[in-house]
Scaffold this motif. Structure first.
Motif, PDB file in Angstrom:
ATOM      1  N   ALA A 160      18.309   6.929  50.493  1.00 11.74           N
ATOM      2  CA  ALA A 160      19.473   6.645  49.648  1.00 11.74           C
ATOM      3  C   ALA A 160      20.069   7.935  49.118  1.00 11.74           C
ATOM      4  O   ALA A 160      19.366   8.904  48.867  1.00 11.74           O
ATOM      5  CB  ALA A 160      19.052   5.786  48.455  1.00 11.74           C
ATOM      6  N   LYS A 161      21.436   7.920  49.014  1.00  9.78           N
ATOM      7  CA  LYS A 161      22.051   9.018  48.272  1.00  9.78           C
ATOM      8  C   LYS A 161      23.257   8.458  47.510  1.00  9.78           C
ATOM      9  O   LYS A 161      23.916   7.519  47.975  1.00  9.78           O
ATOM     10  CB  LYS A 161      22.400  10.221  49.119  1.00  9.78           C
ATOM     11  CG  LYS A 161      23.397  10.074  50.225  1.00  9.78           C
ATOM     12  CD  LYS A 161      23.556  11.475  50.868  1.00  9.78           C
ATOM     13  CE  LYS A 161      24.805  11.566  51.696  1.00  9.78           C
ATOM     14  NZ  LYS A 161      24.766  10.779  52.917  1.00  9.78           N
ATOM     15  N   ALA A 162      23.479   9.055  46.322  1.00  7.11           N
ATOM     16  CA  ALA A 162      24.541   8.537  45.456  1.00  7.11           C
ATOM     17  C   ALA A 162      25.881   8.605  46.180  1.00  7.11           C
ATOM     18  O   ALA A 162      26.092   9.481  47.022  1.00  7.11           O
ATOM     19  CB  ALA A 162      24.609   9.356  44.163  1.00  7.11           C
ATOM     20  N   CYS A 163      26.768   7.668  45.871  1.00  3.96           N
ATOM     21  CA  CYS A 163      28.064   7.677  46.569  1.00  3.96           C
ATOM     22  C   CYS A 163      29.091   8.439  45.751  1.00  3.96           C
ATOM     23  O   CYS A 163      30.201   8.681  46.196  1.00  3.96           O
ATOM     24  CB  CYS A 163      28.493   6.249  46.886  1.00  3.96           C
ATOM     25  SG  CYS A 163      29.752   5.598  45.813  1.00  3.96           S
ATOM     26  N   ASP A 164      28.687   8.768  44.491  1.00  3.15           N
ATOM     27  CA  ASP A 164      29.675   9.506  43.668  1.00  3.15           C
ATOM     28  C   ASP A 164      29.016  10.753  43.051  1.00  3.15           C
ATOM     29  O   ASP A 164      27.848  10.972  43.213  1.00  3.15           O
ATOM     30  CB  ASP A 164      30.210   8.610  42.542  1.00  3.15           C
ATOM     31  CG  ASP A 164      29.076   7.984  41.726  1.00  3.15           C
ATOM     32  OD1 ASP A 164      29.370   7.362  40.717  1.00  3.15           O
ATOM     33  OD2 ASP A 164      27.900   8.150  42.118  1.00  3.15           O
TER      34      ASP A 164
END
Ligand SMILES: Cc1nc(NNC(=O)[C@H](CC2CCCC2)CN(O)CO)c(F)c(N2CCN3CCOC[C@@H]3C2)n1
Ligand code: NI
Length: 183
Positions: free
Chosen positions: A179-183
């Protein structure tokens, strides 16, 4: 016009049930309802109207939130590439998704939840959604990042799933694998 008094709050069973498919072609009434849902979201983003009618800001809305157990959602937002998404959808269905996850670093809220619930909400980073749009066209949407998150939040409502159901109870800010943040 839809206002906050029409928004069903958590605890109401309709939010924990799966909504029914809309019969296709949609009736005039279903189309009218979806138009009102889109208008509510636009109003909620207009400072003057939102203040006048005490609307909480939103970028999406699902029919169960206005007490209708039907598979209809409305969205109005720009993603981080300033791509505008402004439409209503009947019977939206996630037909494929990425292995990777994403999440909003600020967590999520919900117009049906009158409290803050802290934590990351892991969602597929990319999804393909098939649906019928307000114009009655069968569409296939390839969504990623912010748009993928919004659509997943709304489609969850059609399946009786609330955003906090997806927060890790033991470790709300645990970043899921892949997972990686979208913002
Ligand atoms: C991310 C965000 N969530 C807002 N609220 N929550 C909602 O929309 C709930 C649905 C969203 C929660 C996370 C993903 C989908 C509603 N839900 O419960 C429907 O099921 C916002 F209001 C908001 N923005 C950013 C863009 N801004 C443009 C200018 O106008 C204000 C507006 C505020 N961004
Ligand atoms: Ni919601």
């Amino acid at each position: 016009m839809i206002t906050m008094k029409d928004i069903v709050r958590e605890g109401h069973p309709i939010l924990n049930h799966s909504a029914k498919d809309v019969s296709i072609p949609p009736t005039e009434q279903d189309i009218e309802t979806l138009k009102k849902m889109i208008q509510f979201i636009k109003n909620s983003q207009d400072e003057k109207i939102a203040e006048e009618y005490e609307l909480r800001a939103g970028v999406g809305l699902a029919a169960p939130q206005i007490g209708l157990s039907k598979r209809m959602i409305a969205v109005h937002f720009e993603d981080f590439n300033n791509q505008l998404y402004s439409d209503g959808y009947f019977n939206p269905k996630i037909v494929s998704h990425s292995v990777e996850f994403t999440y909003l670093s600020s967590g999520e809220g919900c117009l049906s939840v009158d409290r803050e619930v802290a934590g990351y909400v892991p969602r597929y980073a990319r999804i393909t959604v098939s649906a019928i749009n307000l114009a009655g066209e069968h569409v296939k949407l390839r969504l990623r990042g912010y748009a993928a998150i919004v659509f997943q939040h709304e489609i969850d409502h059609l399946n009786g799933v609330m955003f906090y159901d997806r927060i890790n109870k033991q470790e709300p800010f645990l970043i899921p694998e892949h997972a990686k943040a979208c913002d």
